[in-house]
Structure formats: structure tokens, C-alpha cells
Scaffold this motif. Sequence first.
Motif, PDB file in Angstrom:
ATOM      1  N   PHE A  37      13.224 133.153 -77.191  1.00  0.00           N
ATOM      2  CA  PHE A  37      13.371 132.310 -78.371  1.00  0.00           C
ATOM      3  C   PHE A  37      12.980 130.880 -78.011  1.00  0.00           C
ATOM      4  CE2 PHE A  37      16.402 130.038 -81.402  1.00  0.00           C
ATOM      5  CZ  PHE A  37      15.555 130.170 -82.490  1.00  0.00           C
ATOM      6  N   PHE A  38      12.117 130.277 -78.843  1.00  0.00           N
ATOM      7  CA  PHE A  38      11.643 128.927 -78.599  1.00  0.00           C
ATOM      8  C   PHE A  38      11.838 128.055 -79.835  1.00  0.00           C
ATOM      9  CE2 PHE A  38       9.178 131.741 -75.894  1.00  0.00           C
ATOM     10  CZ  PHE A  38       9.290 131.124 -74.651  1.00  0.00           C
ATOM     11  N   LYS A  39      12.250 126.808 -79.591  1.00  0.00           N
ATOM     12  CA  LYS A  39      12.404 125.853 -80.693  1.00  0.00           C
ATOM     13  C   LYS A  39      11.612 124.569 -80.455  1.00  0.00           C
ATOM     14  CE  LYS A  39      16.984 125.861 -80.624  1.00  0.00           C
ATOM     15  NZ  LYS A  39      18.388 125.558 -81.043  1.00  0.00           N
ATOM     16  N   HIS A  40      10.836 124.541 -79.383  1.00  0.00           N
ATOM     17  CA  HIS A  40      10.078 123.327 -79.060  1.00  0.00           C
ATOM     18  C   HIS A  40       8.686 123.686 -78.536  1.00  0.00           C
ATOM     19  CE1 HIS A  40      13.668 120.871 -79.570  1.00  0.00           C
ATOM     20  NE2 HIS A  40      14.326 121.752 -78.842  1.00  0.00           N
ATOM     21  N   PHE A  41       7.740 122.773 -78.777  1.00  0.00           N
ATOM     22  CA  PHE A  41       6.390 122.891 -78.240  1.00  0.00           C
ATOM     23  C   PHE A  41       6.157 121.743 -77.260  1.00  0.00           C
ATOM     24  CE2 PHE A  41       6.038 124.522 -82.689  1.00  0.00           C
ATOM     25  CZ  PHE A  41       5.907 125.854 -82.354  1.00  0.00           C
ATOM     26  N   PRO A  42       5.324 121.955 -76.250  1.00  0.00           N
ATOM     27  CA  PRO A  42       4.654 123.223 -75.962  1.00  0.00           C
ATOM     28  C   PRO A  42       5.640 124.307 -75.547  1.00  0.00           C
ATOM     29  CG  PRO A  42       4.360 121.706 -74.132  1.00  0.00           C
ATOM     30  CD  PRO A  42       5.030 120.921 -75.223  1.00  0.00           C
ATOM     31  N   LEU A  43       5.249 125.539 -75.772  1.00  0.00           N
ATOM     32  CA  LEU A  43       6.117 126.645 -75.388  1.00  0.00           C
ATOM     33  C   LEU A  43       6.351 126.631 -73.884  1.00  0.00           C
ATOM     34  CD1 LEU A  43       4.458 129.479 -77.519  1.00  0.00           C
ATOM     35  CD2 LEU A  43       6.526 128.171 -78.070  1.00  0.00           C
ATOM     36  N   PHE A  44       5.291 126.328 -73.139  1.00  0.00           N
ATOM     37  CA  PHE A  44       5.372 126.241 -71.683  1.00  0.00           C
ATOM     38  C   PHE A  44       4.531 125.060 -71.225  1.00  0.00           C
ATOM     39  CE2 PHE A  44       5.689 130.734 -72.820  1.00  0.00           C
ATOM     40  CZ  PHE A  44       6.915 131.055 -72.260  1.00  0.00           C
ATOM     41  N   HIS A  45       4.949 124.443 -70.154  1.00  0.00           N
ATOM     42  CA  HIS A  45       4.147 123.374 -69.554  1.00  0.00           C
ATOM     43  C   HIS A  45       3.148 124.026 -68.602  1.00  0.00           C
ATOM     44  CE1 HIS A  45       6.447 120.041 -71.248  1.00  0.00           C
ATOM     45  NE2 HIS A  45       7.538 120.751 -70.984  1.00  0.00           N
ATOM     46  N   ILE A  46       1.901 124.010 -69.011  1.00  0.00           N
ATOM     47  CA  ILE A  46       0.852 124.659 -68.225  1.00  0.00           C
ATOM     48  C   ILE A  46       0.433 123.761 -67.064  1.00  0.00           C
ATOM     49  CG2 ILE A  46      -1.403 125.768 -68.317  1.00  0.00           C
ATOM     50  CD1 ILE A  46       0.692 127.081 -70.104  1.00  0.00           C
ATOM     51  N   LYS A  47       0.538 124.279 -65.860  1.00  0.00           N
ATOM     52  CA  LYS A  47       0.111 123.517 -64.692  1.00  0.00           C
ATOM     53  C   LYS A  47      -1.412 123.442 -64.643  1.00  0.00           C
ATOM     54  CE  LYS A  47       4.119 124.927 -61.950  1.00  0.00           C
ATOM     55  NZ  LYS A  47       4.560 125.653 -60.727  1.00  0.00           N
ATOM     56  N   ARG A  48      -1.889 122.270 -64.305  1.00  0.00           N
ATOM     57  CA  ARG A  48      -3.344 122.112 -64.168  1.00  0.00           C
ATOM     58  C   ARG A  48      -3.757 122.596 -62.785  1.00  0.00           C
ATOM     59  NH1 ARG A  48      -6.984 118.057 -62.432  1.00  0.00           N
ATOM     60  NH2 ARG A  48      -5.285 116.636 -61.970  1.00  0.00           N
ATOM     61  N   HIS A  49      -4.663 123.546 -62.787  1.00  0.00           N
ATOM     62  CA  HIS A  49      -5.189 124.083 -61.531  1.00  0.00           C
ATOM     63  C   HIS A  49      -6.392 123.247 -61.117  1.00  0.00           C
ATOM     64  CE1 HIS A  49      -6.773 126.764 -58.548  1.00  0.00           C
ATOM     65  NE2 HIS A  49      -7.867 126.981 -59.244  1.00  0.00           N
ATOM     66  N   ASN A  50      -6.313 122.649 -59.961  1.00  0.00           N
ATOM     67  CA  ASN A  50      -7.417 121.805 -59.490  1.00  0.00           C
ATOM     68  C   ASN A  50      -8.719 122.600 -59.408  1.00  0.00           C
ATOM     69  OD1 ASN A  50      -5.853 119.494 -59.223  1.00  0.00           O
ATOM     70  ND2 ASN A  50      -5.221 120.014 -57.134  1.00  0.00           N
ATOM     71  N   VAL A 110      -4.774 128.695 -68.695  1.00  0.00           N
ATOM     72  CA  VAL A 110      -3.513 129.100 -69.336  1.00  0.00           C
ATOM     73  C   VAL A 110      -3.110 130.499 -68.878  1.00  0.00           C
ATOM     74  CG1 VAL A 110      -2.395 129.668 -71.528  1.00  0.00           C
ATOM     75  CG2 VAL A 110      -3.837 127.632 -71.360  1.00  0.00           C
ATOM     76  N   LEU A 111      -4.066 131.431 -68.909  1.00  0.00           N
ATOM     77  CA  LEU A 111      -3.741 132.834 -68.645  1.00  0.00           C
ATOM     78  C   LEU A 111      -3.582 133.146 -67.153  1.00  0.00           C
ATOM     79  CD1 LEU A 111      -5.960 134.633 -71.312  1.00  0.00           C
ATOM     80  CD2 LEU A 111      -3.572 133.897 -71.466  1.00  0.00           C
ATOM     81  N   MET A 112      -4.049 132.267 -66.301  1.00  0.00           N
ATOM     82  CA  MET A 112      -3.843 132.453 -64.859  1.00  0.00           C
ATOM     83  C   MET A 112      -2.521 131.831 -64.402  1.00  0.00           C
ATOM     84  SD  MET A 112      -6.354 134.084 -63.188  1.00  0.00           S
ATOM     85  CE  MET A 112      -6.756 133.400 -61.587  1.00  0.00           C
ATOM     86  N   ASN A 113      -1.813 131.175 -65.329  1.00  0.00           N
ATOM     87  CA  ASN A 113      -0.559 130.503 -64.980  1.00  0.00           C
ATOM     88  C   ASN A 113       0.552 130.861 -65.960  1.00  0.00           C
ATOM     89  OD1 ASN A 113      -1.251 128.436 -62.682  1.00  0.00           O
ATOM     90  ND2 ASN A 113      -2.918 128.264 -64.157  1.00  0.00           N
ATOM     91  N   LEU A 114       0.638 132.134 -66.318  1.00  0.00           N
ATOM     92  CA  LEU A 114       1.661 132.570 -67.264  1.00  0.00           C
ATOM     93  C   LEU A 114       3.055 132.368 -66.685  1.00  0.00           C
ATOM     94  CD1 LEU A 114       0.022 135.898 -68.502  1.00  0.00           C
ATOM     95  CD2 LEU A 114       0.231 133.766 -69.805  1.00  0.00           C
ATOM     96  N   ASP A 115       3.961 131.933 -67.540  1.00  0.00           N
ATOM     97  CA  ASP A 115       5.335 131.680 -67.130  1.00  0.00           C
ATOM     98  C   ASP A 115       6.021 132.972 -66.690  1.00  0.00           C
ATOM     99  OD1 ASP A 115       8.425 131.356 -67.983  1.00  0.00           O
ATOM    100  OD2 ASP A 115       7.597 129.394 -67.499  1.00  0.00           O
TER     101      ASP A 115
END
Length: 338
Positions: free
Chosen positions: A118-131, A227-232
Motif C-alpha cells: 500500500f502506497f500513499k506517496h510518490f515516488p513509490l520508490f527512490h530509484i538509485k542512479r546506476h553510474n 528502473v527495472l534493474m533496481n527493483l525494490d
Amino acid sequence: MSGLNEENNELHNQRTETDAFRATEEFKKMFHDNDSFCYEPWQFADYEVCADTLKTTYDEINIWGKQEAVIRPGWKVSEDTSKVYIPNLFSKISGIYEDTIQYREDISSLLEEGNTLFFKHFPLFHIKRHNNIGRTYSSLLDKKGIINKSKLITCKHWKYSNLKPGLQENIAEKIIEFCKLPDFWKYRYFTTNIKLSVMDKISTFLTCMDSKEARDELIMKVVTLNVLMNLDSRLLDLLQNFDYPLHVPKIIVFNNYRSGNFSFSDAVTLMFMNSMGVDILIYNPGATSDIENFVKDGYFDVHKLQFTNPKFKYKRVNFFVRWIRKLKAKKKLLKEMK
């Protein structure tokens, strides 16, 4: 010498089946056939997942949302192609009822289902930036410019090696498809909240020097991969615990004026989880735009309720209120029967 090696290999590969093992295999063939609807645990763990998103009414959300996949209309297994078709939900509920308690109750009853986020805030996940994600993307491509699955699963950035083999295969297949920019996207480029490194920006510019459109599409593919290589881990847990014929995992989003801005990364995450057979439900009491900014009409249901209130807050209906409402409903039913 070569003959001796062949004999050793033959001895090494030989395994004798016990009577109990043979009897068990015969039992499985008889009672756990793909068309029997009587399956053993994880029978389809290595099958390819194909989501069959249902078209439903609003009232059906709380009906089918609580049913196992095998009970839902559209459940199918193809033994020839090793595919399992999972009927799932993808709905946006715009607005609220006049009866706000019933509205909250509809959400609460779904949240009580297991394997639900259950989520009430965006972003849903903080996506890490891959160098240097741009260079990583380029290194995974084959001669046709498509991501090679073997390179993807064996690359050093693959973080899903602890998942079941069949699930890894499914995730890899979906990543490849998403990086082709599927037709469900409304546009071929979106502003993203992921910043590319200087090296990636230079590489992207040089690769598509003659076409801004091609450069924008490449950036969208690179961001999608990131995004898809760093799924929560919470998303991975949903998928890892999903035995396909049984209860379907859910992601429920409540979006009001306090939720923040729905981004492209959020859309990628939800569309990916939908493609993996997960139920996606977005409750938006203010009837403001979110998923429809990114995804074309027709790929999800929109249910419009009577009233709108962007400041409406979600809270669970407590036991006492539930009990009073059930008591009143029972009295009303008895009165009507008289």
C-alpha cells in the motif's frame, strides 16, 4: 583413454528411480495435469508469465480481487508453449462515494488480503542512479540493437540472482520488452527524475547525433533499464511469493493532494508489475491525473464515482464502526423481509 572418459561420464549421469518416485510421478500425471485445476505447489514456477488484464465493473474489484487466479475468468495454462495466463486487475478509481465509510471499507477489505503493498506517496520508490547506465545498456545489446537475455542475466549489475530461476527468466524477458518501448506508452519520450552521468550524456549525444527523436527514445530506454534493474526488495518479495494459480499479489495506491507527483519511473514500475500478473489498483479521490499521463486508454479500467474530494484522507475503518454498520444493515434487511 577417451573410452574411459565416456564410461565415467555415463556412470556419473546414471540415477536409478525408486518405486516410490515412479509412483509419485504417475500420480502427478493423473491428478496434477495442467487442465485439472488441481495443482501442486509451484507447478508453474518455470513457466512464462502472460498477464491477461480483466475488464471489470467497479463492484467486481472487490469480488475478483479476493479470488485466486485459478478461479478468475481467463485463467489458462499452455503446456505446448510453457505459458501461464494470469487474469489480473488494473483499475483506477476516480472520485469517492457519498458514503465515505463504505469507500474506505472497500479499500480496507482489499488491504486485508495477503501479499499486498500500500502506497500513499510518490515516488513509490527512490530509484538509485546506476553510474554509466547508458554504457551498461549499450553493452547488453546484440547486433540488432536488442538486449541479449544471456548478457543481461550474467552481467555484474544483475541483482536478482537469488530469485527462483523461472522468475529471473520472466523478469529478464519483461525488461527486454520494456526496453523496446511498448505501444502502451502515450508518448515516445517523458521527462524523467533520473539524472544521467556526464559520460552517459556524451555517449547518448554521440550515438544519436543526427536525430533528437532517436536521442529522446534512447534516454527513455536507458531510464527504463535503470528502473527495472533496481527493483525494490518489497516488489521482489511479492513476485517471489507468488504461486501463480493462487492468491494474486496487489499494489494499492492512494493518491490525494498530499501524495506528490506521479512520475515516469512510477509508471514503469506499475506497468512492469502488471505485466508480471500483479493486481494494480489506484484510488484517486480528487479524480486528478496520474497513470493516464503516461499510459494510453484501454490498458487499464477507469471507474468514476459520484463525488470528488482531493483532500480526502484514507484511514482504516475501525472495528466498532464496522460492527454498527453491519448491525444496521441486518436490521434493515429484516425489516424489508417483513
